[in-house]
Scaffold this active site. Sequence first.
Site, PDB file in Angstrom:
ATOM      1  N   GLU A  51      34.490  36.576  45.424  1.00  0.00           N
ATOM      2  CA  GLU A  51      35.023  37.341  46.495  1.00  0.00           C
ATOM      3  C   GLU A  51      33.408  37.286  47.266  1.00  0.00           C
ATOM      4  OE1 GLU A  51      35.623  41.667  48.395  1.00  0.00           O
ATOM      5  OE2 GLU A  51      34.557  41.252  46.561  1.00  0.00           O
TER       6      GLU A  51
ATOM      7  N   HIS B  43      43.234  36.892  56.157  1.00  0.00           N
ATOM      8  CA  HIS B  43      43.852  38.079  56.074  1.00  0.00           C
ATOM      9  C   HIS B  43      43.820  38.967  57.560  1.00  0.00           C
ATOM     10  CE1 HIS B  43      43.378  42.535  56.194  1.00  0.00           C
ATOM     11  NE2 HIS B  43      44.576  42.414  55.295  1.00  0.00           N
TER      12      HIS B  43
ATOM     13  N   ASP C 218      33.295  40.110  41.893  1.00  0.00           N
ATOM     14  CA  ASP C 218      33.237  40.926  43.008  1.00  0.00           C
ATOM     15  C   ASP C 218      31.913  40.557  43.838  1.00  0.00           C
ATOM     16  OD1 ASP C 218      34.162  43.304  44.362  1.00  0.00           O
ATOM     17  OD2 ASP C 218      32.442  44.152  43.529  1.00  0.00           O
TER      18      ASP C 218
END
Length: 624
Positions: A311, A339, A274
Amino acid sequence: MHGQIRSISRDTGVILDIGATPLTDGSTRFRVWGPRAQKIEVIMPGSDRTPALLNPEGSGYFSGTVSGIGEGDRYSYLLDASLERPDPASRFQPEGVHGPSQVVDPNSYQWNDRRWRGIPLEQYIFYELHVGTFTPNGTFDGVISRLDYLVELGITAVELMPVAQFPGERNWGYDGTFPFAPQNSYGGPDGLKRLVDACHAKGVAVVLDVVYNHLGPEGNYLHGFGPYFTDRYRTPWGDAVNFDGPDSDAVRSYFISNALYWITEFHIDALRLDAIHGIYDFSARHILQELAEAVHRQGAVLGRRAYLIAESDLNDVRVINPPETGGHGLDAQWNDDFHHALRALLTGDRAGYYADFGLFSDLIKSFKEGFVLSGGYSSYRRRRHGSSSAGITPDRLVVFSQNHDQVGNRMRGERPGEYLTVQQLKLAAATVLLSPYLPLLFMGEEYGESAPFPYFVSHGDADLVEGVRRGRLEEFAAFGNQGSPPDPQAEETFLSAKLDPVQCQTGDQKAIFDFYRDLIRLRRECPSLASLSRAGMQVIASEDEQMLVIIRTAGDDQVFCLFNYSDQSRVIRPALACGTLRVLLDSSGNLPTGSCVTVYSTRPNTFPTLNPFGVIVYRIERNI
């Protein structure tokens, strides 16, 4: 290295060099790093047993073997005869973050996946899910009950949002404070092992989201043991981890041990790290490089593939470049730009970081190269940002049209189905799944789930709860005309996020599900789509018409993927698709799958037409 898991054969289990490890003679070996304590003892809360003193090893470690404590027994550490704390390397917290730790035998679970070697990363089709909201009972066993559904869909890798023990029973998982302890309300260590075992039995890999940039605020007892954290850096979520300051060697070892623990004791196939932009390390050998080397080495010892996926919002290819070229050597990273380009194009949203996106050319660049922001100026950041990923193979980048952040960090956690049409949802799905990158789906998107995914917690500290509420209100103050965000502490906020998979059985949502399943089947079965290479991909774009043609080729197999991002019907120019074409997929349903059309450059009435926001995939059968 102190605290690191020993590399051993795949048939004998594993011993964690920190924490509590039961021995065959009925005793348990304890080892903990606690340089801030002069004395550390093992106690059994609620009993009259005399505390057992651990011996100092040097470098801040204490260890010892204690008789009469075995699997299932609960224990805590007593620091300097005054401070009672759970084990920083606890394998299980049955009473939550504030309770005692429990001794767990790492070899007690009988695995059935001895022949499992993992699958190549290029075959991963990720399905990100939150254990607590994916099924009604919100447990690891609940996920097992849905595996057949995921296999039918075509998923090859289940990605679990963080499961390390967090406060209460409702949390996204990023407030975890016991990195080694699977959440008690999800089913604890055995529940997670059953899930991994069941996934492997069906040929599905398991990816676990881990958080190495901070720990949550409630139940974070590491401060009493040693300098796990530093005030030299700041993160938006809590104290930064001490990866490069004084006494940081043991801290680095703690987190590397954690990664190896998941790979070894739980047979996890890949870890998603993360927000690595919140991991600060200015030492000569970055913690990410050391972590990658350790994980890859342990995977080789175990005879299984083991991957690390980052990420990061840095758009920095050093993350995945090999160490010999100055990189950290991770296997892949998320590509948020894909995205952002897709969402901004379909919705017109330009708020926040979407200010850097919205042009049709942004999506084209992401298709061709990966990162959109590749060293140029970012108006959102007011500086140059990123590096070029044009030289990175597509199988190193993960793309998506939804994920937990992009849905959940909206004020109400609403999903794209609230503001996109069915055709636009299909177009977004095709853009991701027909790309040459690694695709990720967020739970429920495959049928247009109507439940939101808002932010939720169940903290026990009243002041912390109020702080979270204030923070959410302040974050969305500029959107006051849209109301207030849901109360993150309220149970109904959590319950509102529960999926209703029955929705996929009827109407438009069934049509969306069938389309996703067909897309995934095509991607897996069609050689030109299964090949993740830019060498076999030609991108032809018409910015005026907002039409995109992707020609994918592998050997004798060639397909045309036609995308219309406009609200007008578009005619495909014959120069792009001329000859006999077999229909593999039509998002509008007008062209039967398997039917053929012949396109003649001299006959306009044969030119294919794309409906607004339509997608058609052809395989070329014969050139004319």
